[in-house]
Design a protein around this motif. Structure first.
Motif, PDB file in Angstrom:
ATOM      1  N   LEU A 147       0.863  -1.165   0.000  1.00  0.00           N
ATOM      2  CA  LEU A 147       0.000   0.000   0.000  1.00  0.00           C
ATOM      3  C   LEU A 147       0.901   1.217   0.000  1.00  0.00           C
ATOM      4  N   HIS A 148       0.726   2.071  -0.981  1.00  0.00           N
ATOM      5  CA  HIS A 148       1.572   3.256  -1.117  1.00  0.00           C
ATOM      6  C   HIS A 148       0.694   4.501  -1.020  1.00  0.00           C
ATOM      7  N   GLU A 149       1.055   5.402  -0.117  1.00  0.00           N
ATOM      8  CA  GLU A 149       0.333   6.664   0.009  1.00  0.00           C
ATOM      9  C   GLU A 149       1.280   7.798  -0.364  1.00  0.00           C
ATOM     10  N   CYS A 150       0.752   8.772  -1.079  1.00  0.00           N
ATOM     11  CA  CYS A 150       1.556   9.934  -1.443  1.00  0.00           C
ATOM     12  C   CYS A 150       0.661  11.162  -1.477  1.00  0.00           C
ATOM     13  N   ARG A 151       1.294  12.312  -1.502  1.00  0.00           N
ATOM     14  CA  ARG A 151       0.545  13.572  -1.639  1.00  0.00           C
ATOM     15  C   ARG A 151       0.883  14.158  -2.998  1.00  0.00           C
ATOM     16  N   GLN A 152      -0.158  14.557  -3.695  1.00  0.00           N
ATOM     17  CA  GLN A 152       0.030  15.131  -5.025  1.00  0.00           C
ATOM     18  C   GLN A 152      -0.948  16.295  -5.171  1.00  0.00           C
ATOM     19  N   ASN A 153      -0.410  17.472  -5.394  1.00  0.00           N
ATOM     20  CA  ASN A 153      -1.235  18.677  -5.527  1.00  0.00           C
ATOM     21  C   ASN A 153      -2.184  18.839  -4.346  1.00  0.00           C
ATOM     22  N   GLY A 154      -1.685  18.548  -3.145  1.00  0.00           N
ATOM     23  CA  GLY A 154      -2.496  18.738  -1.945  1.00  0.00           C
ATOM     24  C   GLY A 154      -3.475  17.610  -1.679  1.00  0.00           C
ATOM     25  N   ARG A 155      -3.533  16.602  -2.534  1.00  0.00           N
ATOM     26  CA  ARG A 155      -4.447  15.494  -2.337  1.00  0.00           C
ATOM     27  C   ARG A 155      -3.674  14.232  -1.970  1.00  0.00           C
ATOM     28  N   VAL A 156      -4.312  13.368  -1.194  1.00  0.00           N
ATOM     29  CA  VAL A 156      -3.689  12.097  -0.842  1.00  0.00           C
ATOM     30  C   VAL A 156      -4.034  11.082  -1.911  1.00  0.00           C
ATOM     31  N   CYS A 157      -3.020  10.418  -2.411  1.00  0.00           N
ATOM     32  CA  CYS A 157      -3.198   9.357  -3.414  1.00  0.00           C
ATOM     33  C   CYS A 157      -2.858   8.034  -2.735  1.00  0.00           C
ATOM     34  N   VAL A 158      -3.693   7.033  -2.920  1.00  0.00           N
ATOM     35  CA  VAL A 158      -3.432   5.723  -2.349  1.00  0.00           C
ATOM     36  C   VAL A 158      -3.433   4.720  -3.498  1.00  0.00           C
TER      37      VAL A 158
END
Length: 161
Positions: A147-158
């Motif tokens: 499971l990978h979580e990241c932040r992109q343009n202020g949004r959380v991507c999972v």
């Protein structure tokens, strides 16, 4: 008052074969109608779109024998989640090397069964599952789901990869 019956409108996504079947059946509902040619077309389109990928059909989605037979003939691999699904695949001629056991919580005896019939590919998503595979199917190929979580343009991507 007279009510005129008209033919039902074409159903979105229904193939001509499904429309023909629905127009003539009196089968009790609910029931599932599936056009194997559409399954084959979509499988072929997916393989064309990602030619370097090995496609695994999730048997739990629909384990109907005609689907397994058709996809096997087309060269699909299969993701299974139980010994019964392994047996279903083997029964239609799928070689064990094209089967991946991917249940998230596997019983040790089921891993051993899979290995005993030649399944050598397993998917795991935690250390405990990896331990079961290492003990019951030594030397097996293992895919690890992360499971990978990241932040992109202020949004959380999972993403599950």
């Amino acid at each position: 008052m007279t009510i005129a019956r008209t033919a039902p409108a074409t159903r979105p996504g229904a193939s001509p074969a499904i429309e023909a079947f629905l127009a003539t059946t009196d089968a009790p509902t609910p029931f599932l109608v599936l056009d194997l040619n559409v399954v084959a077309e979509r499988f072929a389109a997916l393989r064309l779109a990602v030619p370097r990928a090995r496609v695994f059909y999730a048997v739990k989605a629909n384990p109907a024998r005609p689907i397994l037979e058709r996809l096997h003939r087309m060269g699909s691999s299969f993701d299974v989640a139980s010994p019964a699904e392994i047996d279903d695949c083997l029964a239609v001629g799928v070689p064990p090397e094209r089967i991946s056991y991917g249940h998230t919580i596997k019983k040790r005896r089921d891993v051993a069964y899979a290995a005993s019939v030649g399944v050598t590919r397993f998917a795991v998503d935690c250390p405990e599952e990896l331990d079961k595979v290492a003990e019951a199917a030594p030397g097996a190929a293992v895919s690890v789901r992360l499971l990978h979580e990241c932040r992109q343009n202020g949004r959380v991507c999972v993403a599950l990869v």
